[in-house]
Design an enzyme around this catalytic site. Structure first.
Site, PDB file in Angstrom:
ATOM      1  N   HIS A  58     118.985 -27.471   0.619  1.00  0.00           N
ATOM      2  CA  HIS A  58     119.235 -28.172  -0.644  1.00  0.00           C
ATOM      3  C   HIS A  58     120.657 -27.967  -1.146  1.00  0.00           C
ATOM      4  O   HIS A  58     121.111 -28.688  -2.030  1.00  0.00           O
ATOM      5  CB  HIS A  58     118.236 -27.708  -1.707  1.00  0.00           C
ATOM      6  CG  HIS A  58     116.847 -28.222  -1.463  1.00  0.00           C
ATOM      7  ND1 HIS A  58     116.315 -29.279  -2.152  1.00  0.00           N
ATOM      8  CD2 HIS A  58     115.896 -27.848  -0.578  1.00  0.00           C
ATOM      9  CE1 HIS A  58     115.086 -29.528  -1.715  1.00  0.00           C
ATOM     10  NE2 HIS A  58     114.814 -28.672  -0.756  1.00  0.00           N
ATOM     11  N   ASP A  74     128.102 -28.616  -5.347  1.00  0.00           N
ATOM     12  CA  ASP A  74     126.672 -28.841  -5.551  1.00  0.00           C
ATOM     13  C   ASP A  74     126.129 -29.587  -4.344  1.00  0.00           C
ATOM     14  O   ASP A  74     126.784 -30.521  -3.868  1.00  0.00           O
ATOM     15  CB  ASP A  74     126.463 -29.689  -6.818  1.00  0.00           C
ATOM     16  CG  ASP A  74     125.262 -29.229  -7.620  1.00  0.00           C
ATOM     17  OD1 ASP A  74     124.290 -28.753  -7.018  1.00  0.00           O
ATOM     18  OD2 ASP A  74     125.311 -29.371  -8.857  1.00  0.00           O
TER      19      ASP A  74
HETATM   20  P1  ADQ Z   1     119.731 -27.227  -8.828  1.00  0.00           P
HETATM   21  O1  ADQ Z   1     120.926 -26.380  -8.578  1.00  0.00           O
HETATM   22  O2  ADQ Z   1     118.696 -26.642  -9.692  1.00  0.00           O
HETATM   23  O3  ADQ Z   1     119.045 -27.706  -7.461  1.00  0.00           O
HETATM   24  P2  ADQ Z   1     119.932 -30.094  -9.799  1.00  0.00           P
HETATM   25  O4  ADQ Z   1     119.951 -30.972  -8.625  1.00  0.00           O
HETATM   26  O5  ADQ Z   1     120.843 -30.575 -10.855  1.00  0.00           O
HETATM   27  O6  ADQ Z   1     120.362 -28.596  -9.496  1.00  0.00           O
HETATM   28  O7  ADQ Z   1     118.452 -30.042 -10.328  1.00  0.00           O
HETATM   29  C1  ADQ Z   1     118.122 -29.465 -11.526  1.00  0.00           C
HETATM   30  C2  ADQ Z   1     116.817 -30.081 -12.064  1.00  0.00           C
HETATM   31  O8  ADQ Z   1     116.372 -29.267 -13.143  1.00  0.00           O
HETATM   32  C3  ADQ Z   1     117.049 -31.483 -12.617  1.00  0.00           C
HETATM   33  O9  ADQ Z   1     115.943 -32.284 -12.310  1.00  0.00           O
HETATM   34  C4  ADQ Z   1     117.169 -31.251 -14.126  1.00  0.00           C
HETATM   35  O10 ADQ Z   1     116.723 -32.325 -14.926  1.00  0.00           O
HETATM   36  C5  ADQ Z   1     116.303 -30.026 -14.339  1.00  0.00           C
HETATM   37  N1  ADQ Z   1     116.824 -29.208 -15.461  1.00  0.00           N
HETATM   38  C6  ADQ Z   1     118.047 -28.667 -15.546  1.00  0.00           C
HETATM   39  N2  ADQ Z   1     118.183 -28.020 -16.737  1.00  0.00           N
HETATM   40  C7  ADQ Z   1     117.027 -28.170 -17.402  1.00  0.00           C
HETATM   41  C8  ADQ Z   1     116.532 -27.750 -18.687  1.00  0.00           C
HETATM   42  N3  ADQ Z   1     117.281 -27.080 -19.551  1.00  0.00           N
HETATM   43  N4  ADQ Z   1     115.286 -28.063 -19.011  1.00  0.00           N
HETATM   44  C9  ADQ Z   1     114.513 -28.760 -18.151  1.00  0.00           C
HETATM   45  N5  ADQ Z   1     114.913 -29.196 -16.944  1.00  0.00           N
HETATM   46  C10 ADQ Z   1     116.147 -28.900 -16.563  1.00  0.00           C
HETATM   47  C11 ADQ Z   1     119.285 -27.528  -6.061  1.00  0.00           C
HETATM   48  C12 ADQ Z   1     120.701 -27.821  -5.577  1.00  0.00           C
HETATM   49  C13 ADQ Z   1     121.111 -29.230  -5.983  1.00  0.00           C
HETATM   50  C14 ADQ Z   1     120.099 -30.251  -5.457  1.00  0.00           C
HETATM   51  C15 ADQ Z   1     118.681 -29.839  -5.821  1.00  0.00           C
HETATM   52  C16 ADQ Z   1     117.638 -30.732  -5.162  1.00  0.00           C
HETATM   53  O11 ADQ Z   1     121.618 -26.863  -6.102  1.00  0.00           O
HETATM   54  O12 ADQ Z   1     122.415 -29.540  -5.499  1.00  0.00           O
HETATM   55  O13 ADQ Z   1     120.370 -31.521  -6.008  1.00  0.00           O
HETATM   56  O14 ADQ Z   1     118.416 -28.497  -5.427  1.00  0.00           O
HETATM   57  O15 ADQ Z   1     117.803 -30.766  -3.774  1.00  0.00           O
END
Ligand code: ADQ
Length: 489
Positions: free
Chosen positions: A155, A371
């Site tokens: 990921h 990311d």
């Molecule tokens: P993350 O580093 O966690 O994931 P991201 O892809 O942005 O990063 O996903 C975060 C998820 O958590 C999003 O769906 C977002 O809406 C939710 N979220 C964030 N803050 C929140 C909050 N305060 N309350 C509720 N929900 C919240 C890892 C990798 C990424 C990759 C994903 C999926 O680091 O690059 O995109 O996995 O493969």
């Protein structure tokens, strides 16, 4: 169709009807429900004595979770996974810490996972392993005699070989990755970086092949093993998000928040509190906007939602302190009695509420330093009102940048460029905003979450079919040799 076995560090909430978690949980659960199967992983608890997996059967899906001994948690999770691999794979070799004992713990937990999983497997199961915590799992399963097809999806980014080499056991990890039949990455750049490592560092070979539907796939050979690798950019369900954002935008919490903005413009950022997300750099860019273009003072606020994660890892405590200091400093410098430039909220929010907040924000500011993909960028766009959409300002170092042509793409290390992009986004005319929104919604719909999941699983199952066909040909060849030998004799 054969059952699916999903293995990830954490298993998503199991109760039906709970608000859906992020992309992985939704995408994987749908697949599990279709074929039936097992979702295996850590329960999130530390335990005094390791126990057999706790089993929770819901319809066709079995959730199997294990606790970790405190020492295993420290070594496998806090240590090698999050203090060595996470910084290194996000290009932060300055934050990388390596400890041999922690690496031993990482291998130990992967072996324990393999031992616990083996009794649950059936001969025709397909196994899908997720993320950097579990790189050695296929090797451990193979050692235990498992012959099923095993795929792995990373990921987070796979870095340039020179950076990966900073992880002391890099060669062991690459060899362990090659024990999978299929290795999935978020972007073409990640595939290329792994290919470079395999061909240049491991003296392996690579060849371009194609998936059944024509997508590019790379066949790699190294360490006496052959695996396929390809990019599977993770997506979202944009129309479901659009619907939730619209519905929830009339909720009291959202309308009250909108009123509190008193007609000022809103910039939204939502990230886990992590140094890879570039929060400090973003705050400085916003400060620069207020300083260089003072007419924006009192006319715009940045709302940063950042729930703490891994708060028992030291570098995460430092980043939190730094951000609290920076927020206080910037607010102290510019705030008025009725206006704070930055609202910094350290908590999780209901997903639907977040989507509604995205919808009322004129700018989505998503500027990670690195990311794998970044789903927030995609969610922000999907949540917009098509008749009056906001503008996405996106880091060139998010995997999502490869697929979001309508974003204002910035280098998060260039503070002035970021600040200029925010200003351009805040002032962008409606027609341009609509055109950019359309340019992004098309690809988001075309490559939604089901495409990510199905293309990975189709490719993994195709490898299984190839292996079976190959074995048949070999068996047929050896029996015809046998017959010829008998005739000769
Ligand atoms: P993350 O580093 O966690 O994931 P991201 O892809 O942005 O990063 O996903 C975060 C998820 O958590 C999003 O769906 C977002 O809406 C939710 N979220 C964030 N803050 C929140 C909050 N305060 N309350 C509720 N929900 C919240 C890892 C990798 C990424 C990759 C994903 C999926 O680091 O690059 O995109 O996995 O493969």
């Amino acid at each position: 169709m054969s059952r699916l076995i999903v293995v990830s560090n954490r298993v998503a909430p199991t109760q039906e009807g709970r608000p859906a978690a992020g992309g992985l949980a939704i995408g994987v659960l749908d697949a599990l429900k279709q074929t039936g199967g097992v979702w295996f992983g850590w329960s999130g608890e530390t335990v005094a004595q390791p126990q057999p997996p706790a089993i929770d059967v819901q319809g066709k899906v079995t959730y199997a979770t294990v606790g970790l001994a405190k020492r295993d948690y420290d070594h496998y999770y806090r240590g090698f996974s999050n203090a060595t691999l996470w910084p290194a794979l996000h290009y932060r070799t300055d934050l990388l810490r390596y400890d041999r004992q922690e690496y031993a713990g990482y291998l130990r937990v992967n072996q324990q996972f393999a031992r616990d999983l083996v009794p649950m497997l059936k001969d025709d199961d397909v196994i899908w392993v997720h993320d950097y915590h579990l790189i050695p799992l296929a090797e451990a399963l193979r050692e235990a005699g498992v012959r099923n097809p095993i795929g792995f999806f990373l990921h987070i980014p796979f870095p340039a070989p020179e950076v990966f080499r900073a992880v002391p056991p890099h060669a062991e990890l690459a060899k362990a990755l090659m024990a999978y039949d299929l290795i999935g990455f978020q972007t073409d750049s990640d595939v290329q970086a792994f290919r470079d490592y395999v061909t240049r560092e491991a003296m392996g070979t690579s060849a371009d092949v194609r998936a059944a539907d024509g997508r590019p796939v790379v066949r790699l050979t190294a360490y006496g093993r052959t695996a396929k690798a390809a990019a599977y950019p993770i997506g979202i369900y944009p129309d479901a998000i659009a619907q939730a954002a619209e519905q929830f935008s009339t909720r009291k919490a959202v309308t009250e928040f909108a009123q509190s903005m008193q007609g000022r413009k809103l910039i939204m950022s939502v990230d886990r509190l992590d140094y890879s997300k570039g929060l400090a750099e973003r705050f400085l860019a916003f400060e620069n906007l207020l300083q260089a273009s003072p007419h924006w003072q009192r006319r715009v606020s940045l709302v940063q939602i950042a729930p703490p994660t891994r708060s028992d890892v030291q570098t995460y405590q430092r980043i939190r302190q730094n951000l609290e200091r920076e927020t206080g400093r910037i607010n102290g410098r510019f705030a008025e009695l009725d206006w704070s430039p930055i609202r910094y909220l350290n908590r999780k929010y209901d997903r639907n509420l977040l989507m509604a907040l995205f919808r009322i924000a004129q700018v989505g500011l998503v500027t990670p330093l690195r990311d794998g993909m970044n789903l927030v960028a995609k969610e922000y766009v999907a949540a917009q009102d098509p008749s009056d959409p906001g503008v996405l300002v996106l880091s060139q170092f998010a995997g999502a940048a490869e697929q979001m042509p309508g974003a204002l793409v910035v280098n998060p290390f260039d503070m002035l460029q970021m600040s200029e992009a925010i200003e351009r986004a805040l002032s962008m005319p409606l027609a341009e905003r609509q055109a950019r929104y359309r340019d992004m919604m098309g690809p988001l719909r075309k490559n939604d979450l089901s495409v990510w999941r199905d293309s990975f699983l189709d490719d993994l199952r195709a490898i299984e079919a190839e292996t079976i066909a190959h074995a048949r040909v070999k068996r047929a060849a050896s029996s015809s040799h046998g017959r010829r030998d008998q005739v000769k004799a």
